[in-house]
Design a protein around this motif. Sequence first.
Motif, PDB file in Angstrom:
ATOM      1  N   HIS A   1       0.891  -1.139   0.056  1.00 25.15           N
ATOM      2  CA  HIS A   1       0.025  -0.023  -0.044  1.00 25.15           C
ATOM      3  C   HIS A   1       0.911   1.237   0.135  1.00 25.15           C
ATOM      4  CE1 HIS A   1      -3.889  -2.050   1.581  1.00 25.15           C
ATOM      5  NE2 HIS A   1      -3.876  -2.240   0.293  1.00 25.15           N
ATOM      6  N   VAL A   2       2.195   1.099  -0.314  1.00 23.86           N
ATOM      7  CA  VAL A   2       2.944   2.232  -0.569  1.00 23.86           C
ATOM      8  C   VAL A   2       2.948   3.326   0.441  1.00 23.86           C
ATOM      9  CG1 VAL A   2       3.229   2.006  -3.141  1.00 23.86           C
ATOM     10  CG2 VAL A   2       1.341   3.498  -2.272  1.00 23.86           C
ATOM     11  N   PRO A   3       3.086   2.880   1.817  1.00 24.11           N
ATOM     12  CA  PRO A   3       3.062   3.631   2.971  1.00 24.11           C
ATOM     13  C   PRO A   3       3.990   4.902   3.020  1.00 24.11           C
ATOM     14  CG  PRO A   3       3.960   1.852   3.658  1.00 24.11           C
ATOM     15  CD  PRO A   3       3.739   1.413   2.205  1.00 24.11           C
ATOM     16  N   VAL A   4       4.857   4.820   2.372  1.00 18.54           N
ATOM     17  CA  VAL A   4       5.852   6.164   2.488  1.00 18.54           C
ATOM     18  C   VAL A   4       5.428   7.003   1.295  1.00 18.54           C
ATOM     19  CG1 VAL A   4       8.154   7.024   2.000  1.00 18.54           C
ATOM     20  CG2 VAL A   4       8.043   4.894   3.639  1.00 18.54           C
ATOM     21  N   PRO A   5       5.463   6.754   0.031  1.00 19.31           N
ATOM     22  CA  PRO A   5       5.112   7.821  -1.087  1.00 19.31           C
ATOM     23  C   PRO A   5       3.549   8.440  -0.551  1.00 19.31           C
ATOM     24  CG  PRO A   5       5.154   5.777  -2.014  1.00 19.31           C
ATOM     25  CD  PRO A   5       5.750   5.604  -0.558  1.00 19.31           C
ATOM     26  N   ALA A   6       2.751   7.179  -0.183  1.00 18.43           N
ATOM     27  CA  ALA A   6       1.275   7.765  -0.247  1.00 18.43           C
ATOM     28  C   ALA A   6       1.295   8.730   1.115  1.00 18.43           C
ATOM     29  CB  ALA A   6       0.476   6.623   0.073  1.00 18.43           C
ATOM     30  N   SER A   7       1.739   8.277   2.289  1.00 16.89           N
ATOM     31  CA  SER A   7       1.781   9.393   3.552  1.00 16.89           C
ATOM     32  C   SER A   7       2.444  10.713   2.966  1.00 16.89           C
ATOM     33  CB  SER A   7       2.305   8.890   4.587  1.00 16.89           C
ATOM     34  OG  SER A   7       3.751   8.478   4.407  1.00 16.89           O
ATOM     35  N   ASP A   8       3.711  10.689   2.201  1.00 12.33           N
ATOM     36  CA  ASP A   8       4.468  11.930   1.836  1.00 12.33           C
ATOM     37  C   ASP A   8       3.543  12.744   1.097  1.00 12.33           C
ATOM     38  OD1 ASP A   8       6.857  11.047   3.144  1.00 12.33           O
ATOM     39  OD2 ASP A   8       7.669  10.582   1.216  1.00 12.33           O
ATOM     40  N   ARG A   9       2.755  12.272   0.168  1.00 12.53           N
ATOM     41  CA  ARG A   9       1.558  13.154  -0.473  1.00 12.53           C
ATOM     42  C   ARG A   9       0.948  13.789   0.542  1.00 12.53           C
ATOM     43  NH1 ARG A   9      -0.966  12.832  -5.389  1.00 12.53           N
ATOM     44  NH2 ARG A   9      -2.907  13.687  -5.338  1.00 12.53           N
ATOM     45  N   TYR A  10       0.253  13.148   1.687  1.00 14.81           N
ATOM     46  CA  TYR A  10      -0.561  14.005   2.381  1.00 14.81           C
ATOM     47  C   TYR A  10       0.218  14.876   3.324  1.00 14.81           C
ATOM     48  CZ  TYR A  10      -4.176  12.348  -0.616  1.00 14.81           C
ATOM     49  OH  TYR A  10      -4.882  11.994  -1.692  1.00 14.81           O
ATOM     50  N   ALA A  11       1.227  14.239   3.872  1.00 14.65           N
ATOM     51  CA  ALA A  11       2.423  15.198   4.412  1.00 14.65           C
ATOM     52  C   ALA A  11       2.378  16.576   3.838  1.00 14.65           C
ATOM     53  CB  ALA A  11       3.422  14.619   5.182  1.00 14.65           C
TER      54      ALA A  11
END
Length: 221
Positions: free
Chosen positions: A18-28
């Motif tokens: 679920h690509v936690p790093v790029p996905a969360s980077d997007r919303y950070a």
Amino acid sequence: MTEQQKSALVVRGGWGGHVPVPASDRYAAALKEDGYAVTVSDTLDSYLDRELLAATDLIVQCWTMGQITGDQAVGLADAVRAGTGFAGWHGGIIDSFRSETRYQLMTGGQFVHHPREFTTYLVRPLPEHAEHPVLAGIEPFTVTTEQYYLHMDPAVEVLAVTDYEDDPDNPELAGVVMPVTWTRRWGAGRVFVTAIGHNLADLEVPEVDSMIKKGMAWATR
């Protein structure tokens, strides 16, 4: 950090699909653009830091499966109950910590199944909630991705739904009206969830991106 500035804690990890790093980077990044002070954490031990959580206005979680300790789960739930917002998408919030029912009580829904292949399905905002801030500007739209079948808490406020598509492995489920996006109150805190967000392509769908950004804003203390 100024007195008026909101603070967000982004907690990410778990299953890498679920690509936690790029996905969360997007919303950070989106939160920073909106003026939040953002802290990113790669450990669930952040939920043990009661001083940090008390000073946090919003927790955004992207952590699929994995294990959470009882103390971590209680620390998170207590923070939300005291007013810290909690938000997330897809498996990062509703396929987290499958054995921890205290966590599932707070999120209001739990992933149990999806068809083996991606499905194209229609997401329908409910007209009775058309004025909800999360749905501002959102009309019915389609996505092609995993379609989650969920076990749901009837106490949540469902904002958008879908008709579950044909599933060759489980034909009995076809046609069930399934929640896609919802909110709930947990004590003084607000919880926002959408079931869409398997990969970055999902998050780039304008309606999905809008719901997540507005959902984070709505959940913020």
